[in-house]
Design an enzyme around this catalytic site. Structure first.
Site, PDB file in Angstrom:
ATOM      1  N   TYR A  60       0.833  -1.200   0.000  1.00 23.98           N
ATOM      2  CA  TYR A  60       0.000   0.000   0.000  1.00 23.98           C
ATOM      3  C   TYR A  60       0.877   1.263   0.000  1.00 23.98           C
ATOM      4  CZ  TYR A  60      -4.194  -2.766   1.149  1.00 23.98           C
ATOM      5  OH  TYR A  60      -5.233  -3.663   1.145  1.00 23.98           O
ATOM      6  N   SER A 218     -14.032  -4.298   0.240  1.00 23.75           N
ATOM      7  CA  SER A 218     -14.860  -3.651  -0.788  1.00 23.75           C
ATOM      8  C   SER A 218     -16.336  -3.985  -0.614  1.00 23.75           C
ATOM      9  CB  SER A 218     -14.392  -4.046  -2.193  1.00 23.75           C
ATOM     10  OG  SER A 218     -14.874  -3.134  -3.163  1.00 23.75           O
ATOM     11  N   PRO A 219     -16.902  -3.741   0.579  1.00 21.74           N
ATOM     12  CA  PRO A 219     -18.313  -4.076   0.806  1.00 21.74           C
ATOM     13  C   PRO A 219     -19.281  -3.265  -0.057  1.00 21.74           C
ATOM     14  CG  PRO A 219     -17.438  -2.779   2.624  1.00 21.74           C
ATOM     15  CD  PRO A 219     -16.263  -3.158   1.779  1.00 21.74           C
ATOM     16  N   LEU A 220     -18.809  -2.174  -0.663  1.00 19.03           N
ATOM     17  CA  LEU A 220     -19.643  -1.384  -1.573  1.00 19.03           C
ATOM     18  C   LEU A 220     -19.146  -1.499  -3.009  1.00 19.03           C
ATOM     19  CD1 LEU A 220     -20.116   1.797   0.637  1.00 19.03           C
ATOM     20  CD2 LEU A 220     -21.591  -0.216   0.468  1.00 19.03           C
ATOM     21  N   GLY A 222     -16.255  -0.819  -4.503  1.00 19.07           N
ATOM     22  CA  GLY A 222     -15.579   0.362  -5.039  1.00 19.07           C
ATOM     23  C   GLY A 222     -16.503   1.540  -5.307  1.00 19.07           C
ATOM     24  N   GLY A 223     -17.612   1.618  -4.567  1.00 15.21           N
ATOM     25  CA  GLY A 223     -18.542   2.736  -4.741  1.00 15.21           C
ATOM     26  C   GLY A 223     -19.750   2.410  -5.591  1.00 15.21           C
ATOM     27  N   LEU A 225     -22.164   0.512  -4.987  1.00 15.72           N
ATOM     28  CA  LEU A 225     -23.361   0.395  -4.153  1.00 15.72           C
ATOM     29  C   LEU A 225     -23.545   1.581  -3.221  1.00 15.72           C
ATOM     30  CD1 LEU A 225     -22.797  -3.375  -3.332  1.00 15.72           C
ATOM     31  CD2 LEU A 225     -24.439  -2.441  -4.968  1.00 15.72           C
ATOM     32  N   GLY A 227     -24.619   4.613  -4.241  1.00 14.33           N
ATOM     33  CA  GLY A 227     -25.384   5.631  -4.963  1.00 14.33           C
ATOM     34  C   GLY A 227     -24.668   6.087  -6.205  1.00 14.33           C
TER      35      GLY A 227
END
Length: 335
Positions: A60, A218-220, A222-223, A225, A227
């Protein structure tokens, strides 16, 4: 401490006795997408709000230079001697760190050398969780555990975890560890969200069988989910206009549209619904979040308290169907 805590913001780290927050502060957006001063503030705020795991990796910070994020976390930890006692520090090994021969993968040589370098960058004498970033098909499990056991025995690593493993990789790792009378893996980090549910088939069952905690990264997605369509229309999209979200959106536009309508109808923010769904899933211990702002951190903490009803969960299943007929393998594709 009482096991009642496991019904609150903390869970056991797999089958270990150590308590860890259900939300982990992921640092992949630091050192490039988040300025160092803002990253320091986010770590302060996360710890103040009860998030006790800071998750990083030796690679990272590659937007600046590989290892930069570990250096940043090290500077943050050095601000207070007490802070190190309050933080479960997790890092990873296995990605290619340079073009030099053997400077990557999971050879015993690289694992030990990479851990020493991570400890220097983090300015600590041990890491609480040392995770294999990916599978190395060239490395025998006996070799991997030889190195990991050496680090544990030396007090430089408390627990060993995995990331991006298949179910059979978890089984192979644990069976080899058992033969060596090692504790083995304590956790797995895997890609898991409403849009990508493959872990249901074999990763979650394998982790459950061997006592690993599973923390979704990454529960969304990468964005996607959070909106994404609304943000794209308003010109405010950042992550949802690039990377994984951008790749998946064309083929899932109708589902994402239905998802955003669903969130609007129940009066909840899409990002909070998506994270709440992940945290509600059987076999999921928690999630690794990557906020870039205080507002995104606050949103994730609200999602932890959001309870979705059975009817709402069923509607989300209809919008984003499970793989095959649902559930675990092999029934998911044979029934």
């Amino acid at each position: 401490m009482s096991d009642d805590l496991e019904r609150g913001p903390y869970v056991r780290l797999g089958r270990s006795a150590t308590l860890v927050s259900r939300l982990w502060l992921g640092t992949v957006n630091f050192s490039g997408r988040v300025e160092d001063a803002d990253a320091m503030r986010l770590m302060d705020e996360a710890l103040d709000r009860g998030i006790n795991c800071v998750d990083t990796a030796d690679i990272y910070g590659w937007r600046v230079h590989k290892g930069h994020t570990e250096e940043l976390v090290g500077r943050w930890l050095a601000r207070s001697g007490v802070r190190r006692e309050d933080v479960l520090l997790a890092t990873k090994v296995g990605e290619e760190m340079s073009e030099r021969l053997n400077d990557g993968g999971l050879s015993a040589r690289h694992i030990v050398a990479a851990c020493e370098r991570s400890l220097r960058r983090l300015n600590v004498d041990h890491v609480d969780l040392y995770q294999m970033h990916r599978v190395d098909r060239a490395a025998p499990w006996d070799e991997i555990w030889q190195a990991m056991d050496q680090l544990v025995a030396a007090g430089k690593v408390s627990y060993v975890g995995s990331s991006n493993f298949a179910g059979w990789n978890i089984a192979a790792a644990q069976e080899c560890a058992a033969r060596r009378q090692s504790f083995g893996l304590v956790s797995e980090q895997c890609l898991y969200n409403l849009a990508v549910r493959h872990a249901d088939l074999e990763v979650l069952p394998a982790a459950g069988a061997y006592g690993l905690g599973v923390f979704a990264w990454s529960p969304l997605h990468g964005g996607l989910l959070s909106g994404a369509l609304r943000k794209l229309a308003a010109g405010t999209a950042v992550k949802s206009a690039q990377g994984r979200a951008q790749q998946l959106l064309p083929g899932m536009r109708s589902a994402v549209e239905a998802y955003e309508r669903f969130c609007g109808r129940i009066g909840e923010d899409p990002a909070e619904v998506g994270l709440a769904w992940v945290l509600s899933r059987p076999g999921i211990s928690g999630a690794v979040i990557g906020p870039r702002t205080t507002e995104q951190l606050d949103s994730a903490l609200r999602a932890r308290e959001l309870v979705l009803g059975e009817a709402e969960l069923a509607e989300l299943d209809a919008i984003f169907p499970a793989v095959g007929s649902g559930g675990r393998a092999p029934e998911a594709w044979t029934t």
